[in-house]
Design a protein around this motif. Structure first.
Motif, mmCIF file in Angstrom:
data_model
loop_
_atom_site.group_PDB
_atom_site.id
_atom_site.type_symbol
_atom_site.label_atom_id
_atom_site.label_comp_id
_atom_site.label_asym_id
_atom_site.label_seq_id
_atom_site.Cartn_x
_atom_site.Cartn_y
_atom_site.Cartn_z
ATOM 1 N N ALA A 1 -22.013 -27.889 98.520
ATOM 2 C CA ALA A 1 -21.402 -29.219 98.543
ATOM 3 C C ALA A 1 -21.873 -30.024 99.748
ATOM 4 N N GLU A 2 -22.014 -29.390 100.906
ATOM 5 C CA GLU A 2 -22.481 -30.103 102.098
ATOM 6 C C GLU A 2 -23.932 -30.560 101.929
ATOM 7 N N ALA A 3 -24.790 -29.688 101.403
ATOM 8 C CA ALA A 3 -26.188 -30.069 101.169
ATOM 9 C C ALA A 3 -26.265 -31.241 100.193
ATOM 10 N N TYR A 4 -25.447 -31.195 99.139
ATOM 11 C CA TYR A 4 -25.425 -32.283 98.158
ATOM 12 C C TYR A 4 -24.911 -33.577 98.793
ATOM 13 N N MET A 5 -23.905 -33.487 99.654
ATOM 14 C CA MET A 5 -23.358 -34.676 100.312
ATOM 15 C C MET A 5 -24.438 -35.375 101.138
ATOM 16 N N TYR A 6 -25.203 -34.616 101.932
ATOM 17 C CA TYR A 6 -26.308 -35.211 102.704
ATOM 18 C C TYR A 6 -27.292 -35.916 101.758
ATOM 19 N N PHE A 7 -27.701 -35.207 100.702
ATOM 20 C CA PHE A 7 -28.658 -35.755 99.739
ATOM 21 C C PHE A 7 -28.118 -37.025 99.088
ATOM 22 N N PHE A 8 -26.928 -36.946 98.524
ATOM 23 C CA PHE A 8 -26.356 -38.066 97.773
ATOM 24 C C PHE A 8 -26.190 -39.290 98.664
ATOM 25 N N CYS A 9 -25.605 -39.088 99.848
ATOM 26 C CA CYS A 9 -25.377 -40.236 100.729
ATOM 27 C C CYS A 9 -26.689 -40.869 101.165
ATOM 28 N N TYR A 10 -27.682 -40.057 101.484
ATOM 29 C CA TYR A 10 -28.957 -40.619 101.913
ATOM 30 C C TYR A 10 -29.632 -41.407 100.795
ATOM 31 N N MET A 11 -29.518 -40.938 99.564
ATOM 32 C CA MET A 11 -30.182 -41.601 98.446
ATOM 33 C C MET A 11 -29.393 -42.801 97.911
ATOM 34 N N LEU B 1 -13.601 -30.960 100.623
ATOM 35 C CA LEU B 1 -13.340 -32.078 101.526
ATOM 36 C C LEU B 1 -14.069 -31.848 102.844
ATOM 37 N N PHE B 2 -14.791 -32.880 103.293
ATOM 38 C CA PHE B 2 -15.512 -32.830 104.560
ATOM 39 C C PHE B 2 -15.103 -34.002 105.436
ATOM 40 N N GLY B 3 -14.988 -33.735 106.727
ATOM 41 C CA GLY B 3 -14.906 -34.794 107.712
ATOM 42 C C GLY B 3 -16.316 -35.008 108.225
ATOM 43 N N ALA B 4 -16.767 -36.253 108.224
ATOM 44 C CA ALA B 4 -18.152 -36.520 108.621
ATOM 45 C C ALA B 4 -18.259 -37.884 109.279
ATOM 46 N N PHE B 5 -19.238 -37.987 110.174
ATOM 47 C CA PHE B 5 -19.569 -39.281 110.741
ATOM 48 C C PHE B 5 -20.709 -39.876 109.923
ATOM 49 N N MET B 6 -20.574 -41.163 109.617
ATOM 50 C CA MET B 6 -21.555 -41.837 108.766
ATOM 51 C C MET B 6 -22.001 -43.122 109.441
ATOM 52 N N GLU B 7 -23.295 -43.390 109.310
ATOM 53 C CA GLU B 7 -23.844 -44.670 109.754
ATOM 54 C C GLU B 7 -24.153 -45.473 108.507
ATOM 55 N N TYR B 8 -23.692 -46.720 108.507
ATOM 56 C CA TYR B 8 -23.997 -47.627 107.404
ATOM 57 C C TYR B 8 -24.166 -49.025 108.000
ATOM 58 N N TYR C 1 -28.671 -51.360 102.790
ATOM 59 C CA TYR C 1 -28.409 -50.228 103.662
ATOM 60 C C TYR C 1 -28.183 -48.930 102.890
ATOM 61 N N ARG C 2 -28.538 -47.839 103.541
ATOM 62 C CA ARG C 2 -28.248 -46.497 103.031
ATOM 63 C C ARG C 2 -27.092 -45.916 103.833
ATOM 64 N N PHE C 3 -26.438 -44.929 103.250
ATOM 65 C CA PHE C 3 -25.345 -44.213 103.901
ATOM 66 C C PHE C 3 -25.936 -42.955 104.537
ATOM 67 N N ASN C 4 -25.862 -42.840 105.838
ATOM 68 C CA ASN C 4 -26.464 -41.705 106.544
ATOM 69 C C ASN C 4 -25.382 -40.850 107.192
ATOM 70 N N ILE C 5 -25.309 -39.588 106.803
ATOM 71 C CA ILE C 5 -24.426 -38.636 107.448
ATOM 72 C C ILE C 5 -25.090 -38.228 108.758
ATOM 73 N N LEU C 6 -24.359 -38.297 109.854
ATOM 74 C CA LEU C 6 -24.922 -38.028 111.171
ATOM 75 C C LEU C 6 -24.476 -36.679 111.709
ATOM 76 N N ASP C 7 -25.348 -36.039 112.459
ATOM 77 C CA ASP C 7 -25.006 -34.825 113.193
ATOM 78 C C ASP C 7 -24.708 -35.147 114.659
ATOM 79 N N ASN C 8 -25.240 -36.287 115.132
ATOM 80 C CA ASN C 8 -25.008 -36.729 116.509
ATOM 81 C C ASN C 8 -25.434 -38.191 116.600
ATOM 82 N N ILE C 9 -25.153 -38.811 117.735
ATOM 83 C CA ILE C 9 -25.622 -40.190 117.960
ATOM 84 C C ILE C 9 -26.452 -40.248 119.241
ATOM 85 N N ASP C 10 -27.205 -39.194 119.483
ATOM 86 C CA ASP C 10 -28.064 -39.153 120.668
ATOM 87 C C ASP C 10 -28.945 -40.400 120.716
ATOM 88 N N GLY C 11 -28.978 -41.039 121.857
ATOM 89 C CA GLY C 11 -29.802 -42.232 122.029
ATOM 90 C C GLY C 11 -29.106 -43.517 121.634
#
Length: 190
Positions: free
Chosen positions: A94-104, A149-156, A110-120
């Motif tokens: 489900a997590e792998a699919y969430m990354y894929f689906f949101c990015y596509m 259910l996932f808690g995630a940070f997203m950039e849009y 704009y695209r929906f990007n799941i973030l692992d960090n906000i370095d920079g």
């Protein structure tokens, strides 16, 4: 990890696209994600056109499969899911699919990007949160189905959101909650 497609198979793939002349320098590669049993993600690349992505559904050679464009429209993802043997039985799938689906997925420009960090980067309007990779919060049932259910940070659109995302077993995603943090801007280093 992306696997290169052989030159002969690329020639067969070129023949599938009748609506445009495929350039001679077209390259292709694919990945078999853990959430599909009968599909691969195909990436076509060339200098003139950039990248184009497809879900290649079926068995056997990629060129013989049914192609669904990944152009930001969720319709094609859901149509491919019906035929691709989508398998969302574990949090990892489900997590792998969430990354894929949101990015596509794309809304507007704009695209929906799941973030692992906000370095920079930093957040303009309030103190930036400690951004971490998505966190599995448990099983979830919504009015549309059940899943993970996932808690995630997203950039849009250049903004940061703290979200709760339900990944349903049929491949649909629901954003159950979003907390906007504000615009993301590059950190200036002196």
């Amino acid at each position: 990890m992306w696997t290169p497609v052989t030159a002969s198979e690329v020639e067969h793939i070129k023949g599938r696209f009748e609506d445009f002349e495929a350039p001679d320098n077209l390259e292709a590669e694919y990945i078999e994600p853990p959430f599909y049993t009968r599909a691969a993600i195909l990436r076509l690349r060339c200098t003139e056109l950039g990248n184009a992505y497809y879900i290649a559904v079926g068995d056997g050679e990629l060129s013989e499969r049914e192609f669904y464009p990944l152009d930001g429209n969720t319709y094609f993802v859901h149509e491919a899911n019906k035929k691709a043997g989508i398998t969302l039985e574990t949090p990892a799938q489900a997590e792998a699919y969430m990354y894929f689906f949101c990015y596509m997925m794309e809304r507007g420009d704009y695209r929906f990007n799941i973030l692992d960090n906000i370095d920079g980067f930093t957040v303009v309007e309030r103190a930036p949160p400690s951004v971490t990779p998505p966190v599995f919060k448990g099983a979830v049932t919504t009015e549309n189905g059940s899943g993970f259910l996932f808690g995630a940070f997203m950039e849009y659109g250049g903004h940061l959101f703290n979200t709760d995302i339900a990944v349903l077993t049929d491949g649909y995603l629901e954003m159950l909650d979003d907390d906007p943090y504000g615009p993301l801007v590059p950190v200036t280093r002196h």
